[in-house]
Design a protein around this motif. Structure first.
Motif, short mmCIF file in Angstrom:
data_model
loop_
_atom_site.label_atom_id
_atom_site.label_comp_id
_atom_site.label_asym_id
_atom_site.label_seq_id
_atom_site.Cartn_x
_atom_site.Cartn_y
_atom_site.Cartn_z
N THR A 38 -8.17 -2.18 8.15
CA THR A 38 -7.59 -1.24 8.99
C THR A 38 -6.36 0.03 7.87
O THR A 38 -5.27 -0.42 7.84
N PHE A 39 -7.00 1.26 8.39
CA PHE A 39 -5.36 1.61 8.11
C PHE A 39 -5.66 2.44 9.38
O PHE A 39 -6.09 3.74 10.07
N VAL A 88 0.88 -1.01 0.43
CA VAL A 88 0.22 0.03 -0.15
C VAL A 88 0.62 1.32 -0.10
O VAL A 88 1.68 1.44 0.47
N ARG A 89 0.03 2.41 -0.99
CA ARG A 89 1.10 3.38 -0.82
C ARG A 89 0.07 4.47 -0.87
O ARG A 89 -0.89 4.69 -0.69
N ILE A 90 0.42 5.56 -0.17
CA ILE A 90 -0.15 6.85 0.21
C ILE A 90 0.01 7.72 -0.90
O ILE A 90 1.17 7.99 -1.67
N TYR A 91 -1.21 7.83 -1.55
CA TYR A 91 -1.32 9.06 -3.47
C TYR A 91 -1.56 10.36 -2.78
O TYR A 91 -2.69 10.56 -2.51
N PRO A 103 -7.78 0.72 -3.05
CA PRO A 103 -8.67 0.40 -1.54
C PRO A 103 -10.26 -0.09 -1.99
O PRO A 103 -10.15 -1.08 -0.91
N PHE A 104 -11.04 0.26 -2.40
CA PHE A 104 -12.15 -0.36 -3.16
C PHE A 104 -11.75 -1.69 -3.49
O PHE A 104 -13.37 -2.29 -2.60
N SER A 105 -11.43 -2.46 -3.91
CA SER A 105 -11.17 -3.87 -4.19
C SER A 105 -11.11 -4.35 -2.83
O SER A 105 -11.43 -6.18 -2.37
N PHE A 106 -10.62 -3.84 -1.28
CA PHE A 106 -10.50 -4.82 -0.29
C PHE A 106 -11.60 -4.51 1.02
O PHE A 106 -11.39 -4.64 1.64
N VAL A 131 -4.85 12.97 0.53
CA VAL A 131 -4.70 12.06 0.52
C VAL A 131 -4.66 10.89 0.21
O VAL A 131 -6.10 10.38 1.38
N TYR A 132 -4.71 9.31 -0.77
CA TYR A 132 -5.40 8.58 -0.81
C TYR A 132 -4.98 7.25 -0.79
O TYR A 132 -3.89 7.30 -0.51
N ALA A 133 -4.59 6.24 0.29
CA ALA A 133 -4.13 4.68 0.15
C ALA A 133 -5.09 4.20 -0.54
O ALA A 133 -5.64 3.71 -0.90
N VAL A 134 -3.22 3.60 -1.81
CA VAL A 134 -3.45 3.00 -2.83
C VAL A 134 -2.61 1.47 -3.34
O VAL A 134 -1.45 2.07 -2.51
N GLY A 135 -3.01 0.76 -3.77
CA GLY A 135 -2.18 -0.45 -4.32
C GLY A 135 -1.20 -0.20 -4.86
O GLY A 135 -0.79 1.27 -5.54
#
Length: 70
Positions: free
Chosen positions: A51-52, A12-15, A40-43, A29-33
């Protein structure tokens, strides 16, 4: 019939949409794969729940606030 596509979450990275900005500016900012199949919506329905926990090292440079912050 149902087709199921299973992917391994490799990280996971922060975009952030910007790399530079002015002082006292808000930016989401968003958490993305790590690739296109790891959004993130896939999980959202993963078991156990995903959880983040976010934090900032230097609070003089940035502050994290929830979109529901008053």
């Amino acid at each position: 019939s149902v087709s199921v596509y299973v992917v391994l979450l490799t990280g996971v990275r922060i975009y952030a949409p910007l790399s530079r900005m002015r002082s006292d500016t808000l930016m989401p900012v968003y958490a993305v794969g790590m690739n296109d199949h790891e959004a993130p919506f896939s999980f959202g329905s993963s078991r156990p729940p995903f959880t983040f926990h976010w934090s900032v090292n230097n609070k003089e440079v940035a502050a994290l606030k929830s979109p529901f912050y008053p």
